[in-house]
Enzyme design. Structure first.
Site, mmCIF file in Angstrom:
data_model
loop_
_atom_site.group_PDB
_atom_site.id
_atom_site.type_symbol
_atom_site.label_atom_id
_atom_site.label_comp_id
_atom_site.label_asym_id
_atom_site.label_seq_id
_atom_site.Cartn_x
_atom_site.Cartn_y
_atom_site.Cartn_z
ATOM 1 N N SER A 79 0.858 -1.190 0.000
ATOM 2 C CA SER A 79 0.000 0.000 0.000
ATOM 3 C C SER A 79 0.893 1.239 0.000
ATOM 4 O O SER A 79 2.100 1.128 0.214
ATOM 5 C CB SER A 79 -0.847 -0.013 1.281
ATOM 6 O OG SER A 79 -1.578 1.159 1.456
ATOM 7 N N ASP A 113 -8.714 -2.891 0.718
ATOM 8 C CA ASP A 113 -9.483 -1.918 -0.038
ATOM 9 C C ASP A 113 -10.658 -1.502 0.835
ATOM 10 O O ASP A 113 -11.314 -2.338 1.440
ATOM 11 C CB ASP A 113 -9.984 -2.537 -1.349
ATOM 12 C CG ASP A 113 -10.055 -1.486 -2.417
ATOM 13 O OD1 ASP A 113 -9.024 -0.881 -2.722
ATOM 14 O OD2 ASP A 113 -11.167 -1.233 -2.920
ATOM 15 N N GLY A 140 -7.801 10.571 6.772
ATOM 16 C CA GLY A 140 -8.931 10.263 5.888
ATOM 17 C C GLY A 140 -10.239 10.806 6.441
ATOM 18 O O GLY A 140 -10.313 11.959 6.888
ATOM 19 N N LYS A 146 -2.941 2.893 7.437
ATOM 20 C CA LYS A 146 -3.556 1.560 7.420
ATOM 21 C C LYS A 146 -2.565 0.540 7.962
ATOM 22 O O LYS A 146 -2.918 -0.323 8.769
ATOM 23 C CB LYS A 146 -3.927 1.146 5.988
ATOM 24 C CG LYS A 146 -5.123 1.848 5.404
ATOM 25 C CD LYS A 146 -5.437 1.210 4.043
ATOM 26 C CE LYS A 146 -6.503 1.936 3.285
ATOM 27 N NZ LYS A 146 -6.767 1.318 1.981
ATOM 28 N N LYS A 185 -10.360 3.081 18.398
ATOM 29 C CA LYS A 185 -10.779 2.818 17.021
ATOM 30 C C LYS A 185 -10.415 1.380 16.641
ATOM 31 O O LYS A 185 -11.209 0.672 16.034
ATOM 32 C CB LYS A 185 -10.105 3.811 16.059
ATOM 33 C CG LYS A 185 -10.480 3.562 14.603
ATOM 34 C CD LYS A 185 -9.704 4.407 13.633
ATOM 35 C CE LYS A 185 -10.000 3.968 12.209
ATOM 36 N NZ LYS A 185 -9.093 4.571 11.237
HETATM 37 P P1 IMP Z 1 -8.423 2.797 -0.585
HETATM 38 O O1 IMP Z 1 -8.790 1.519 0.046
HETATM 39 O O2 IMP Z 1 -6.976 3.077 -0.458
HETATM 40 O O3 IMP Z 1 -8.996 3.003 -1.949
HETATM 41 O O4 IMP Z 1 -9.000 3.924 0.355
HETATM 42 C C1 IMP Z 1 -10.256 4.394 0.459
HETATM 43 C C2 IMP Z 1 -10.231 5.731 1.171
HETATM 44 O O5 IMP Z 1 -11.123 5.638 2.261
HETATM 45 C C3 IMP Z 1 -8.873 6.125 1.771
HETATM 46 O O6 IMP Z 1 -8.130 6.913 0.916
HETATM 47 C C4 IMP Z 1 -9.265 6.929 2.990
HETATM 48 O O7 IMP Z 1 -9.430 8.260 2.629
HETATM 49 C C5 IMP Z 1 -10.604 6.333 3.361
HETATM 50 N N1 IMP Z 1 -10.482 5.396 4.482
HETATM 51 C C6 IMP Z 1 -10.365 4.050 4.454
HETATM 52 N N2 IMP Z 1 -10.286 3.545 5.695
HETATM 53 C C7 IMP Z 1 -10.348 4.604 6.519
HETATM 54 C C8 IMP Z 1 -10.287 4.726 7.921
HETATM 55 O O8 IMP Z 1 -10.154 3.775 8.705
HETATM 56 N N3 IMP Z 1 -10.369 5.972 8.378
HETATM 57 C C9 IMP Z 1 -10.496 7.061 7.581
HETATM 58 N N4 IMP Z 1 -10.562 7.019 6.285
HETATM 59 C C10 IMP Z 1 -10.485 5.775 5.735
#
Ligand code: IMP
Length: 197
Positions: A8, A68, A143, A13, A171
């Protein structure tokens, strides 16, 4: 010692997953492999995640985990969903609050798909947590954490966002990520004969 690489670009994360796993599985070396993975376009994040895991394994050639996620807002028909990453970068939390102005239904959920692959298999585990979108943006967190209030976590009758809950590590006790990882740990410890703490 078993080694798994988390592929990633998102260090937040990785830190959360590492903190959850280190209290659950012994004999595990959990490493960060910083790499942007191309995502296929699909309505289902499960399918996107499996394809992401295959390309991550091809790159690393060692056991990997990818994740994801998406934030799904009910009154916006699930938006931003699989576009969460792009939407966060473009309109951010302020934009989301603006979209919900005057909207009584602020319910939403986070969904996580964790995929483990060792080259022979790619196995997916999902986790979901329901909550509300707050009306203001709280400090800290990453995020959408500053605008997401999970349900059933009333602490001194105060609704706290993920960003605030993260300050006391709460969390990680209840997140979408934690729920998906609980399923992974159960499966992994049974299949790899590793010790579960
Ligand atoms: P991806 O899985 O990298 O496509 O991410 C999806 C988006 O959701 C991320 O860029 C974050 O902005 C948001 N996201 C995913 N998990 C969390 C979390 O636990 N807290 C806050 N934002 C999250």
């Amino acid at each position: 010692m078993n080694a798994i690489f988390f592929v990633s670009t998102n260090i937040h994360k990785y830190n959360e997953i590492k903190s959850i796993l280190q209290n659950r599985i012994t004999d595990l070396n959990f490493n960060f492999y910083k790499q942007n993975l191309i995502e296929i376009q699909d309505d289902k994040i499960e399918k996107i995640a499996i394809e992401k895991a295959k390309s991550a394994y091809n790159m690393v050639q060692r056991p990997i985990i990818i994740e994801d996620d998406g934030l799904f807002i009910n009154s916006l028909n699930g938006f931003p969903g699989q576009y969460s990453s792009y939407v966060f970068r473009s309109i951010g939390n302020r934009g989301i609050l603006r979209l919900l102005e005057g909207n009584k239904d602020r319910s939403a959920f986070f969904k996580s798909i964790i995929v483990y692959s060792n080259g022979n298999i790619a196995k997916a585990f999902s986790g979901q947590i329901n909550g509300n979108i707050s009306s203001t943006i709280t400090d800290d967190g990453w995020g959408y954490d500053p605008i997401f209030i999970p349900w059933n976590t009333h602490d001194n009758n105060e609704n706290k966002t993920f960003a605030k809950l993260n300050k006391t590590n709460k969390k990680n006790e209840l997140s979408h990520r934690r729920i998906a990882l609980d399923k992974f740990v159960k499966w992994f410890t049974q299949n790899n004969k590793l010790k579960k703490l």
